[in-house]
Write a protein that holds these residues in place. Structure first.
Motif, PDB file in Angstrom:
ATOM      1  N   ASP B  83      78.835  42.945  38.889  1.00 14.97           N
ATOM      2  CA  ASP B  83      79.615  43.677  39.877  1.00 14.97           C
ATOM      3  C   ASP B  83      79.079  45.076  40.122  1.00 14.97           C
ATOM      4  O   ASP B  83      79.689  45.857  40.833  1.00 14.97           O
ATOM      5  CB  ASP B  83      81.084  43.722  39.451  1.00 14.97           C
ATOM      6  N   GLN B 130      89.872  40.492  33.816  1.00 15.46           N
ATOM      7  CA  GLN B 130      88.730  39.588  33.853  1.00 15.46           C
ATOM      8  C   GLN B 130      88.903  38.434  32.864  1.00 15.46           C
ATOM      9  O   GLN B 130      88.602  37.284  33.179  1.00 15.46           O
ATOM     10  CB  GLN B 130      87.433  40.367  33.575  1.00 15.46           C
ATOM     11  N   VAL B 222      89.068  44.954  46.608  1.00 10.68           N
ATOM     12  CA  VAL B 222      89.592  43.599  46.730  1.00 10.68           C
ATOM     13  C   VAL B 222      91.071  43.553  47.093  1.00 10.68           C
ATOM     14  O   VAL B 222      91.572  42.519  47.532  1.00 10.68           O
ATOM     15  CB  VAL B 222      89.415  42.798  45.416  1.00 10.68           C
ATOM     16  N   ARG B 246      95.574  40.899  45.123  1.00 11.44           N
ATOM     17  CA  ARG B 246      94.113  40.922  45.079  1.00 11.44           C
ATOM     18  C   ARG B 246      93.442  39.775  45.807  1.00 11.44           C
ATOM     19  O   ARG B 246      92.209  39.656  45.745  1.00 11.44           O
ATOM     20  CB  ARG B 246      93.624  40.903  43.630  1.00 11.44           C
ATOM     21  N   GLU B 250      88.041  37.488  43.507  1.00 10.81           N
ATOM     22  CA  GLU B 250      87.579  37.635  42.126  1.00 10.81           C
ATOM     23  C   GLU B 250      87.666  36.310  41.371  1.00 10.81           C
ATOM     24  O   GLU B 250      86.807  35.987  40.555  1.00 10.81           O
ATOM     25  CB  GLU B 250      88.419  38.686  41.406  1.00 10.81           C
ATOM     26  N   ASN B 253      84.724  34.317  42.443  1.00  7.34           N
ATOM     27  CA  ASN B 253      83.490  34.836  41.840  1.00  7.34           C
ATOM     28  C   ASN B 253      83.380  34.463  40.372  1.00  7.34           C
ATOM     29  O   ASN B 253      82.290  34.155  39.884  1.00  7.34           O
ATOM     30  CB  ASN B 253      83.433  36.361  41.978  1.00  7.34           C
ATOM     31  N   THR B 254      84.519  34.505  39.666  1.00  6.86           N
ATOM     32  CA  THR B 254      84.511  34.211  38.232  1.00  6.86           C
ATOM     33  C   THR B 254      84.129  32.762  37.967  1.00  6.86           C
ATOM     34  O   THR B 254      83.487  32.461  36.970  1.00  6.86           O
ATOM     35  CB  THR B 254      85.898  34.514  37.625  1.00  6.86           C
TER      36      THR B 254
END
Lengths: 424, 424
Positions: B83, B130, B222, B246, B250, B253-254
């Motif tokens: 990132d 995360q 985001v 959000r 994300e 992407n994760t």
């Protein structure tokens, strides 16, 4: 040998079960950390199990007859390395990259700048003892310099890598016990007995937990005597908690500037001695999971032979005390009954698994097998019958016996069972 | 202005009281961390207060009607920086020093080696989100891909320095809430109401806690919308908890490698949206201490005017529920009575301060002043009279009224009081 290949099978079965039943997050790297007794990424059940274990440790140590105070110290510290130990340091990668990118620096200037950055970067702790030694003076004053006196803490520590290049995390427990020099050896024995008794209290096979003296050649320099509480894993014994009689050297070093005056009690010359009790609760989680897995051969209703796996975790440690599920009947109505029971149990602080939310069409046998692998103490099934008569079915993990009970009784039944288990 | 100098006085008074009464360890650097809402070295009372706060947070978030699972992820991770964020990395100072000491390396080789070391060094987390995104796939499967669904975690995070060169620690709480795209805005509102209500529930002056939209220019990239719960400190408002809508970027992407298939529910095309609720419980501790300090003018028995300071912490948060002390009478016998009461209360999980162990000759007035500053709810005094008639004296912090009660009643009286406060 045959026995060792059986042992390895058992380890594989346990690890697979822990991943399947949300004790441990999936992934080979994660399972390896778990097996090595390090912090790993825990699933909901593993998280709850470690939480229960930490709470029990806390109670057993702070509800002692002498005063034990809880503390919470910082993980990172900027104190310079006086003990010559190489530490793990937290470095801002941006700052480091910036220095590496400065074209005009000579090699010597570069090295100088990097050493300065390293000096400034805080180190993360490898154990909790140093924090307790630092807090000793103000808190000993608080209890009027009484001895014995203890400081307890639980928290994350970072261990340097064993060559793998990657430091590991571990959830440590620490009791720093301060006593008069002539009693330190007795206190070491006292705490060894107390700790071993505690570990065995929650075990299915207590004899897998044992204590043994630390061989002199393995003792830290400051320690005059040490004991390890170990668990016999299928691959060999590993330490869960280490007790060391450490004398007063470290305490004196920590409060050097204070000229040792605050360390002395009126009218006496001696400085308190320290007995440290350091535990690894991640390995504790692994030990209890390993200890509680029972594999039983069992016939199913079609007379096929099955391997039944049960996690017979102690009622106090079991992450889920009761699962709520539904049997035959109108799903909507049964769910409403479950919803009410769920709220009631949550308010009574009974850890409950809302299985009725997630149940796909499956047999009761499969459901029971799942809950046994999760280590769930009781399974409560709400069915048509409950709507008519208020009666529900309760199955016990440890006996597989099913009882019928009125819905108005179930909460008190569970509360009584859990608090009885807590007061053993 | 006059008001601002009064405010500063109030801050100084609070900080001094927190150090004097073992909420916070002494030292200017430590008090500064505390005031800035960072983790500091806590004394026994501060540790217990933060523990109570974290427990309440946990209950309020996991006892929701939808299923919220608790997780425990690793602090450090070796995932490479995708990132573009600069991270804090744990570097083994020994390895770094070894590279710096290798004489034969050219400047270029040195830089290359150091970059490799940095690449290999794990980064420590700055937030818990995360970890939750990574755990989403297996755990969502566990609840049969139901929405909404939540993952909760509490744990230590490291924040990059704000120029001071020293990263700070903070005890974060995190709820990652997964819901269908069309409901994410409603859920943001739902959680804002729920969180604000929760913060106010334990406050002496609830209006000091408020919520406000995050201005668009301060929103993370985001996030489409955000709300902050803030506390009005004497020096201005500071955020306690931040809620952000959000979207799904994300999450996608994760789980990039997984081709987003596990992220989709059968028959629907949309990927769940994430609402994050991130709290700072160290600042929470500071906020409640600040909120609960009352300064009252009071005449003593000699008609001298005194400033009485009371920490009117909510009964659920107060680290010590009851102090046990002794009045006139034979010390040895009175202490034995206290010992018995102490054990009884500990078994009932009532947090008790064994003042009788440490009391130096002092007046009851001084003792009460001390316990008021500690925020102790009740003071129980055992005296000669108790030995004769079984009667003891109970003083309430909030009313200063003293009652006489039989020793056989005190435990149940306190248990009832505490559980009533818990169920507000």
């Amino acid at each position: 040998s045959a026995s060792s290949s059986e042992d390895l099978d058992q380890v594989r079965t346990l690890l697979q079960l822990c991943v399947d039943r949300q004790y441990v997050s999936p992934g080979p790297a994660n399972t390896e950390l778990f097996q090595r007794g390090m912090s790993c990424s825990y699933g909901p059940l593993g998280m709850e199990l470690r939480r229960n274990l930490l709470e029990q440790w806390w109670h057993s140590v702070t509800r002692s007859t002498a005063q034990v105070l809880g503390i919470n110290t910082l993980n990172s510290s900027t104190v310079s390395e006086t003990d010559g130990q190489e530490r793990l340091r937290i470095v801002e990668s941006g700052s480091l990259k910036q220095i590496l990118g400065e074209q005009e620096l000579s090699k010597e200037q570069l090295i100088k700048r990097l050493n300065m950055l390293l000096q400034r970067s805080p180190s993360v702790r490898g154990n909790l003892l140093q924090g307790a030694l630092e807090q000793f003076v103000p808190l000993w004053g608080l209890v009027n310099k009484k001895l014995p006196f203890g400081l307890a803490e639980t928290g994350l520590c970072f261990l340097a890598s064993d060559g793998s290049g990657c430091p590991a995390e571990v959830m440590q427990t620490s009791l720093a016990w301060f006593c008069s020099p002539r009693t330190s050896s007795q206190w070491l024995d006292h705490w060894t007995r107390q700790r071993l008794k505690w570990w065995r209290k929650f075990a299915l096979s207590p004899s897998d937990f044992s204590s043994s003296d630390v061989p002199e050649e393995e003792l830290e320099e400051v320690a005059s005597r040490g004991v390890r509480i170990t668990y016999s894993f299928p691959w060999g014994p590993e330490p869960l908690e280490t007790l060391l009689s450490r004398g007063s050297t470290e305490l004196l070093n920590t409060h050097k500037g204070a000229h040792s005056k605050p360390l002395v009690r009126d009218g006496r010359k001696s400085v308190p001695h320290v007995v440290s009790v350091t535990g690894n609760m991640d390995r504790g989680v692994m030990a209890y999971l390993s200890n509680s897995l029972q594999q039983l051969k069992k016939e199913d209703s079609k007379q096929k032979l099955h391997q039944r796996k049960v996690l017979k975790l102690h009622p106090v440690l079991a992450p889920v005390k009761v699962a709520l599920d539904i049997g035959r009947g109108g799903t909507m109505e049964l769910r409403q009954v479950c919803e009410g029971l769920l709220q009631e149990m949550m308010e009574a602080e009974i850890s409950v698994w809302p299985g009725y939310l997630n149940t796909l069409p499956t047999s009761m046998e499969q459901l029971n097998a799942k809950y046994d692998e999760m280590g769930v103490l009781f399974t409560v099934v709400i069915s048509e019958n409950t709507l008519e008569s208020g009666l529900l079915q309760v199955r016990r993990r440890d006996t597989t016996i099913k009882e019928t009970m009125h819905i108005s009784e179930i909460k008190n039944f569970l509360s009584r069972y859990i608090s009885a288990a807590d007061n053993v």
